[in-house]
Structures are given as C-alpha cells and as structure tokens.
Design a protein around this motif. Structure first.
Motif, PDB file in Angstrom:
ATOM      1  N   ILE A 155       1.958  -6.738  -2.185  1.00  0.00           N
ATOM      2  CA  ILE A 155       0.521  -6.678  -2.407  1.00  0.00           C
ATOM      3  C   ILE A 155      -0.188  -7.471  -1.308  1.00  0.00           C
ATOM      4  N   LEU A 156      -1.250  -6.875  -0.778  1.00  0.00           N
ATOM      5  CA  LEU A 156      -2.052  -7.506   0.264  1.00  0.00           C
ATOM      6  C   LEU A 156      -3.519  -7.502  -0.135  1.00  0.00           C
ATOM      7  N   CYS A 157      -4.251  -8.511   0.315  1.00  0.00           N
ATOM      8  CA  CYS A 157      -5.701  -8.463   0.174  1.00  0.00           C
ATOM      9  C   CYS A 157      -6.224  -7.463   1.213  1.00  0.00           C
ATOM     10  N   GLU A 158      -7.475  -7.086   1.062  1.00  0.00           N
ATOM     11  CA  GLU A 158      -8.047  -6.089   1.965  1.00  0.00           C
ATOM     12  C   GLU A 158      -8.048  -6.572   3.417  1.00  0.00           C
ATOM     13  N   GLU A 159      -8.372  -7.828   3.633  1.00  0.00           N
ATOM     14  CA  GLU A 159      -8.431  -8.373   4.986  1.00  0.00           C
ATOM     15  C   GLU A 159      -7.065  -8.318   5.679  1.00  0.00           C
ATOM     16  N   CYS A 160      -6.027  -8.720   4.976  1.00  0.00           N
ATOM     17  CA  CYS A 160      -4.687  -8.688   5.568  1.00  0.00           C
ATOM     18  C   CYS A 160      -4.176  -7.255   5.742  1.00  0.00           C
ATOM     19  N   ALA A 161      -4.549  -6.370   4.818  1.00  0.00           N
ATOM     20  CA  ALA A 161      -4.158  -4.959   4.962  1.00  0.00           C
ATOM     21  C   ALA A 161      -4.748  -4.395   6.250  1.00  0.00           C
ATOM     22  N   PHE A 162      -6.012  -4.714   6.522  1.00  0.00           N
ATOM     23  CA  PHE A 162      -6.629  -4.226   7.750  1.00  0.00           C
ATOM     24  C   PHE A 162      -5.982  -4.853   8.979  1.00  0.00           C
ATOM     25  N   ARG A 163      -5.522  -6.093   8.857  1.00  0.00           N
ATOM     26  CA  ARG A 163      -4.806  -6.724   9.969  1.00  0.00           C
ATOM     27  C   ARG A 163      -3.526  -5.941  10.259  1.00  0.00           C
ATOM     28  N   HIS A 164      -2.827  -5.527   9.204  1.00  0.00           N
ATOM     29  CA  HIS A 164      -1.619  -4.715   9.386  1.00  0.00           C
ATOM     30  C   HIS A 164      -1.962  -3.385  10.057  1.00  0.00           C
TER      31      HIS A 164
END
Length: 168
Positions: A47-56
């Motif tokens: 599970i990722l927060c939205e900010e980290c998902a966008f970093r990925h």
C-alpha cells in the motif's frame, strides 16, 4: 475467463486494510486515512499513499522498474491482482527484506515500528534517502520477494480453481 472489477471489491478491501502494516504507506509511513485514497503496488502487494505512488510512476521511466501500480478506486482490478493484495501486505514485504538483506540488517534505524502496533515493521520516511530509488526496489532481496509473492498468488489461484471444480 476471470472477471475484471473497475474498483477493488469493498469487502476484500476491508480485509486488505487490516493486514499488518497496511495502515501506513510502505515508503513514507504516512498514515493511510482511507483506503479509497491509497494506491496499490500489485507487484509487491503493498500500500502506498498517493504522493509515493506518483513518485513510483514518475521514476519508472528513469529506473526501468517493472511495477504495476493501481488506485483502489477505478483501477481495473483482475482476480490475480486482487489476490496479490490479499497475499501480500506491507509488513510481509518489509519483513522479507529485513530478514533476507544482510546489507540492511546492521542498520536498525532503517526499520521503524508503527505507533499502532509494535509488531508492524515499516520503512520510515527518509530511512533510505541516500539510496537511489531504483536500488531500493531493484535489489536481489526485493526481487526474491516478488517471486515469493507470485508463488503465493499462483498457489491461491490453483486452490481456487480446484475448489471451484469440486462444486460444478
């Protein structure tokens, strides 16, 4: 043929949200307030927060990471992708990395315990800030976890098919 779900099934999402460590982002440990705002890394069942998902997402082109990221809402979920989230979990991945990566074992500061439970191991914000993003997710230990998770999903799907065949 397996059905696809536009959004992650709500009843199963409740179960996934209760898996150890899934109350926080695997990367930055920010609290996940509502799973409908969270993202999933199907590749690792995390599970990722939205900010980290966008970093990925933004780093995938630069790092050539082979990851599947989806929002829980409107993510076009297949049954195998759903099973990856059920069979995975943030603690499962972090525990595997912690137990199997000798280069990180000596760094006790690289693991932080969640405030909710002393048993939940998570990546704390900035713990690996000196490591390139691609190194964090492309090492041998993380790669071996991908294989472990894929085998768990394969086993679960085979069990489901065998069980379903008994009732036909």
């Amino acid at each position: 043929q397996l059905d696809h779900h536009k959004s992650f099934p709500k009843e199963i999402l409740k179960v996934v949200s209760l898996l150890p460590g899934n109350n926080q982002c695997i990367d930055c440990v920010s609290e996940i307030e509502t799973m409908s705002d969270a993202w999933a890394c199907v590749t690792y069942g995390t599970i990722l927060c939205e900010e980290c998902a966008f970093r990925h997402v933004n780093n995938n082109g630069k790092t050539k990471l082979d990851e599947t990221l989806k929002p829980f809402v409107n993510g076009n979920w297949s049954f195998p992708s759903i099973m990856a989230m059920v069979e995975g979990g943030n603690e499962s991945m972090v525990k595997h990395v912690h137990d199997n990566d000798r280069s990180r074992k000596s760094s006790s500061s690289a693991i932080k315990r969640s405030s909710r439970s002393s048993n939940k191991l998570l990546f704390p914000a900035g713990a690996y800030k000196d490591e390139p993003f691609c190194k964090l997710y492309s090492g041998k230990t993380v790669s071996s976890y991908r294989k472990v998770l894929l085998q768990r999903v394969t086993d679960a799907l085979e069990w489901q098919q065998r069980t379903a065949a008994m009732y036909v």
